[in-house]
Structure formats: C-alpha cells, structure tokens
Design a protein around this motif. Sequence first.
Motif, short mmCIF file in Angstrom:
data_model
loop_
_atom_site.label_atom_id
_atom_site.label_comp_id
_atom_site.label_asym_id
_atom_site.label_seq_id
_atom_site.Cartn_x
_atom_site.Cartn_y
_atom_site.Cartn_z
N PRO A 24 0.64 6.05 -2.27
CA PRO A 24 -0.74 5.63 -2.30
C PRO A 24 -1.64 5.94 -1.06
O PRO A 24 -1.11 6.20 0.01
CB PRO A 24 -0.85 4.07 -2.83
CG PRO A 24 0.61 3.82 -3.05
CD PRO A 24 1.63 4.85 -2.55
N ARG A 36 -9.62 7.03 -3.65
CA ARG A 36 -8.77 5.94 -3.18
C ARG A 36 -7.78 5.80 -4.58
O ARG A 36 -8.27 5.58 -5.42
CB ARG A 36 -9.38 4.61 -2.82
CG ARG A 36 -10.00 4.43 -1.59
CD ARG A 36 -10.92 3.18 -1.41
NE ARG A 36 -12.22 3.35 -2.05
CZ ARG A 36 -13.18 2.49 -1.83
NH1 ARG A 36 -13.02 1.66 -0.81
NH2 ARG A 36 -14.10 2.64 -2.48
N TYR A 38 -3.77 4.36 -5.86
CA TYR A 38 -3.14 3.50 -5.54
C TYR A 38 -1.60 3.44 -6.44
O TYR A 38 -0.80 2.53 -6.26
CB TYR A 38 -3.59 1.99 -5.69
CG TYR A 38 -4.68 1.69 -4.90
CD1 TYR A 38 -4.67 1.84 -3.45
CD2 TYR A 38 -6.14 1.74 -5.30
CE1 TYR A 38 -5.81 1.44 -2.64
CE2 TYR A 38 -7.32 1.38 -4.57
CZ TYR A 38 -7.13 1.53 -3.20
OH TYR A 38 -8.12 1.25 -2.42
N GLU A 68 4.28 1.33 -3.88
CA GLU A 68 4.30 0.24 -4.76
C GLU A 68 5.56 -0.62 -5.00
O GLU A 68 5.62 -1.69 -5.16
CB GLU A 68 3.72 0.57 -6.38
CG GLU A 68 2.76 1.57 -6.30
CD GLU A 68 3.35 3.10 -6.39
OE1 GLU A 68 3.74 3.71 -5.49
OE2 GLU A 68 3.18 3.74 -7.69
#
Length: 284
Positions: A24, A36, A38, A68
């Motif tokens: 990310p 951005r 993630y 993640e």
Amino acid sequence: MSSLPKYAKEKQITYAVHVNAKTPYEIFIDDIPLERFYESGINSTMELNPYLLRNGKHILKVRYLPLETAKDRLLHPGDVYFNEDAKWNIFFVSYIKNENEPLGYEGEIDYVNSELQVVAPPEPVPFWEQTFELDIKSLPYSLKGWSASKDLKEMDQDVLADEVFDFFQDLRAVMNNGNFDSFLEMNKKRDFEIAVSQYKEDLGWFGAKQQKEEFLADCKGNMWLVNRDDYVVKIYGNGKLATIERIFKLKNQCLIAETEESYFNYSFLIHKPQGSETFEIIRK
C-alpha cells in the motif's frame, strides 16, 4: 475567463509517474496528494500536469505502507526491495498524448532510464518515505494556481476550520440541490487551469449535456451531510491548499454522493487568493 491557449502538438508534454507497487502507498507531488491506495500489487500511472504550475524543481514523495497481511503492522525491508525481480518500481516519464496510437501516446517511453532509485528501510518500520526531486523543463504553460495564495498555516486554526467547513457545506448544498450552473461557476478557475495543463481545445466538456445529466443523477438529493464529527480539515500544498477528509467510513475522501448503485467521491482543493478573504476551488 479568457480563451484557452493553443500549443503545437510537439509542445504538448505530459509528465507522469508510473508505479509497480508491492505495498500500500500514499504519493504526493509538492505536498499535494496524488494517489493513496491501501492494497498491494497495484500498477498505476498518475499524470502530474494538473499540479505542475510551471517548469522547475518539484518534489515527489512516496510513502510506503505495511502490507495488509503484516501481523506486526510493520513495513519490512523486503516488502519494498527483495531483489531486482521483486521490488517496488517508480518511473518518472514524459510523453505526448495521441489517441490514434495504440498505447495512447506517441513514440516509446524509455523505462530503463526513467526509473527512480528505490531504497528500502534498514529495519521494520511503521512506514517509510522517500522524496525525489523532479526536474520539469518542457512545459509550454505557466499557471498562477495557488502560487501567490495565502499561507493557511498562519491563520488561527479554529477560524480556518470554521471557514473551510462553511465552504464545503455550501458546496455540498449546491450539489445536493442539483444546481449545475452554480457548480460550474464555483469550479471555473479549476476547470480552466486543468484544461490548460491538459492541452484541451475548449472548455465545452465541463458544461456538456452529458456532464450535467451525470451530475444530476449522481448528486441531486444524494449528497451525504458534512458533519464535523466525520471529517478533519487537512492543509496541503505547503500551506496554500485546504480540504476536508473523512475520518471513518470512506476514509480520506471528501464529499460523498450515494445512489442505489454506488458511492461517488468528489474531491476539492480550495485556496485563498492574495487580497481575498474567501475560498475558491482551484484543484480536485
């Protein structure tokens, strides 16, 4: 608003950053969020022109974030650079768009000589940042943008927050009421400068029938309320730009429209021109 300038095709340079992301990330140009994301394993190309006011040195910042799946919630060196075949790639490129070409641009991009050097953190960290100085030399235009705008960091921050929220509540009302003409008026400076940076031939697209129909379908009666408990005021552009971003659901997004089919995020960066006490939209 004056007519759009015309540039010869060979002068219509578009600068961009392309990433093959292994983690990310958050990416900024001159302290303005570009993208951005993630999740991991994303390839993305981000055009820089709308945020490049003129030729000169510009600062790209890449913030690498933990995977993640990281149980320790840390970014590890190997997440950024494991070996030459398994690492982050960042390319700073330029090209001339041509919709008649298979790839959408003329010629070939020299990726080998356009790659920026990625450096991994020396040890596991909560996040890792790198900055790169980009030398922009071939833009044919120069835009005022926020270059002479007030430094919002020098304002009383409580007063600033009140003014920013008032602006976005008014903007949200315009959108929720389906007032397309007022929406265009509020965005006219932004639209003009973006059109210049993208070498548009005219401004007709912004007010086109299709744009109005989509605006009404997505926004009229569908805008989420701007509750201060759900948002935070953010300052970008080295103190010259402001926006509001959601804290919880749909984090980091700005104004939200919700239809039966989907959510739509509408982002706006506002500034105070020198000599003015009111905000205006200058970018998205």
